[in-house]
Design an enzyme around this catalytic site. Structure first.
Site, mmCIF file in Angstrom:
data_model
loop_
_atom_site.group_PDB
_atom_site.id
_atom_site.type_symbol
_atom_site.label_atom_id
_atom_site.label_comp_id
_atom_site.label_asym_id
_atom_site.label_seq_id
_atom_site.Cartn_x
_atom_site.Cartn_y
_atom_site.Cartn_z
ATOM 1 N N SER A 117 0.827 -1.200 0.000
ATOM 2 C CA SER A 117 0.000 0.000 0.000
ATOM 3 C C SER A 117 0.862 1.252 0.000
ATOM 4 C CB SER A 117 -0.869 -0.011 1.265
ATOM 5 O OG SER A 117 -1.467 1.250 1.476
ATOM 6 N N TYR A 141 -1.406 0.003 10.350
ATOM 7 C CA TYR A 141 -1.739 -0.609 9.059
ATOM 8 C C TYR A 141 -0.556 -0.502 8.090
ATOM 9 C CZ TYR A 141 -3.407 -1.082 4.337
ATOM 10 O OH TYR A 141 -3.501 -1.445 3.009
ATOM 11 N N LYS A 145 2.199 -3.402 6.422
ATOM 12 C CA LYS A 145 2.472 -3.580 4.988
ATOM 13 C C LYS A 145 3.964 -3.479 4.712
ATOM 14 C CE LYS A 145 -1.526 -4.605 3.453
ATOM 15 N NZ LYS A 145 -1.732 -5.960 2.871
HETATM 16 C C1 WQD Z 1 -9.052 10.474 0.582
HETATM 17 C C2 WQD Z 1 -9.087 11.961 0.864
HETATM 18 C C3 WQD Z 1 -9.576 12.526 3.148
HETATM 19 C C4 WQD Z 1 -13.781 11.216 3.130
HETATM 20 C C5 WQD Z 1 -6.744 5.408 2.860
HETATM 21 C C6 WQD Z 1 -5.651 4.789 3.672
HETATM 22 C C7 WQD Z 1 -4.607 4.235 2.754
HETATM 23 C C8 WQD Z 1 -5.217 3.291 1.758
HETATM 24 C C9 WQD Z 1 -6.395 3.891 1.059
HETATM 25 C C10 WQD Z 1 -5.611 0.987 1.971
HETATM 26 C C11 WQD Z 1 -8.416 12.334 2.176
HETATM 27 C C12 WQD Z 1 -10.646 13.034 2.214
HETATM 28 C C13 WQD Z 1 -12.468 11.477 2.803
HETATM 29 C C14 WQD Z 1 -14.695 12.300 3.280
HETATM 30 C C15 WQD Z 1 -12.902 13.817 2.767
HETATM 31 N N1 WQD Z 1 -5.631 2.124 2.430
HETATM 32 N N2 WQD Z 1 -12.037 12.756 2.627
HETATM 33 N N3 WQD Z 1 -14.213 13.561 3.071
HETATM 34 O O1 WQD Z 1 -6.929 8.373 3.547
HETATM 35 O O2 WQD Z 1 -6.020 8.752 1.207
HETATM 36 O O3 WQD Z 1 -6.175 6.482 2.113
HETATM 37 O O4 WQD Z 1 -7.299 4.456 1.981
HETATM 38 O O5 WQD Z 1 -5.890 -0.047 2.063
HETATM 39 O O6 WQD Z 1 -3.669 3.601 3.536
HETATM 40 O O7 WQD Z 1 -5.079 5.763 4.510
HETATM 41 O O8 WQD Z 1 -8.225 7.611 1.494
HETATM 42 O O9 WQD Z 1 -10.539 7.738 0.694
HETATM 43 O O10 WQD Z 1 -10.108 7.845 3.178
HETATM 44 O O11 WQD Z 1 -9.477 9.787 1.756
HETATM 45 O O12 WQD Z 1 -12.523 14.987 2.621
HETATM 46 O O13 WQD Z 1 -15.873 12.148 3.572
HETATM 47 O O14 WQD Z 1 -10.460 12.353 1.007
HETATM 48 O O15 WQD Z 1 -9.310 13.468 4.138
HETATM 49 O O16 WQD Z 1 -7.758 13.553 1.983
HETATM 50 P P1 WQD Z 1 -6.798 7.923 2.164
HETATM 51 P P2 WQD Z 1 -9.672 8.177 1.809
#
Ligand code: WQD
Length: 322
Positions: A117, A141, A145
């Protein structure tokens, strides 16, 4: 050769199963069905219900299916849950992998692909993250990985196994509505949920050092993730000495504001104004892959754009929320 795909009944796993089956590979699946669903599997792909933590089950499955290669996708993937339950995450993701590798070495498996990841990079301070960017995970997490990659690389080197660790960036979309997923805490499904409830989508912070102030990510279609596995598996077959670590991303950053705009457009809910809230703890401002190494090593690049990810994810969402 026969590939065992662990976690093959899950969201990403089932897309990899589909792509590898369509690519003519012989496949068996090992899945504990904790989050997987058997109906995700195409007809004719055998499912063994069990966990990689069960050494006897691993040995039996490797033997009965005469497995020569493994694609290890099974694992826990919720960042917040990993902060609350680090012991559980290390057990499932690291001890599970260690047990599987021990069985693999014992059974003479010579090819091993591991789901890693972008979480291994933590808060990277670069425009484009290359595989040489220092790894500094900021949650258990991501740590599991990174430890997993080390375990895979070391085992491959010592026991004559070709290996590849694939670092997924932000996965979205679905090949078919049935294969979609509502990965609860990710941006796309969270915005779908708010919009369909008539609520304002949340933007977690607009004071980041980015052009529009919101976080930038590299979103990648799950079908592209799957095709990268097909390419990596072929490479491992062709090169028994391979020891690869590869980003799977598009190399293109998309901000939360841009993403929410596309989602509103696709869902037809442009009437609802997004609501900016506080930052979510632990969110890096910008995480975008350099996709150069995977292009050079495998001749692979992503086919789908963000709009196709959102459209296909929306079709799946509507199916599950009629
Ligand atoms: C994306 C962006 C939020 C929801 C995570 C894990 C990573 C990987 C993938 C894997 C961020 C913003 C989100 C909302 C928002 N994991 N957001 N409003 O955090 O980049 O990655 O998932 O298995 O390890 O950390 O993904 O989709 O949660 O967020 O503004 O309602 O969207 O702050 O900037 P992230 P995400």
């Amino acid at each position: 050769m026969t590939w065992l795909i662990t976690g093959g009944a899950g969201f990403i796993g089932s897309h990899v199963v589909k792509a590898m089956a369509e690519g003519g590979e012989r496949i068996a699946v090992l899945d504990d069905l904790s989050t997987g669903r058997p109906e995700r599997l195409p007809e004719g792909v055998p499912l063994e219900v069990g966990t990689v933590l069960d050494r006897e089950a691993v040995d039996r499955v490797l033997r009965e299916h005469a497995v020569t290669g493994i694609v290890h996708i099974a694992g826990k993937k919720q960042v917040a849950e990993s902060v609350a339950e680090p012991l559980h995450y290390y057990h499932e993701n690291v001890e599970g992998l260690r047990t599987l590798l021990e069985g693999a070495v014992g059974a003479g498996v010579t090819r091993f692909l591991f789901s890693s990841s972008a979480a291994v990079y933590g808060m990277p301070d670069v425009d484009l993250v290359t595989e040489a960017t220092p790894c500094a995970p900021i949650n258990p997490y991501g740590e599991t990985k990174l430890a997993g990659e080390w375990l895979v690389t070391a085992t491959g080197r010592t026991h004559g196994m070709a290996t590849a660790s694939l670092r997924y960036f932000n996965v979205a979309g679905a090949a078919t509505p049935e294969l979609g997923d509502d990965g609860v805490f990710n941006l796309v499904p969270m915005v779908f949920e708010r919009l369909t409830a008539g609520e304002r989508p949340l933007v977690f912070g607009d004071d980041y050092p980015t052009p529009d102030g919101t976080c930038i990510r590299d979103y990648i279609h799950v079908e592209d993730i799957a095709s990268a596995h097909v390419a990596a598996a072929r490479r491992l077959v062709a090169d028994p000495d391979a020891s690869l670590v590869l980003n799977i991303g598009r190399g293109e950053g998309v901000s939360v504001t841009e993403m929410v705009g596309i989602i509103q457009d696709v869902t037809g809910r442009t009437d609802i104004e997004p609501l900016v809230t506080d930052r979510r703890p632990g969110d890096p401002a910008r995480v975008v892959a350099s996709a150069d190494r995977i292009a050079e090593e495998l001749g692979w690049s992503a086919r789908y754009g963000v709009r196709e990810m959102v459209e296909s994810a929306w079709a799946g969402w509507q199916l599950r929320h009629p």
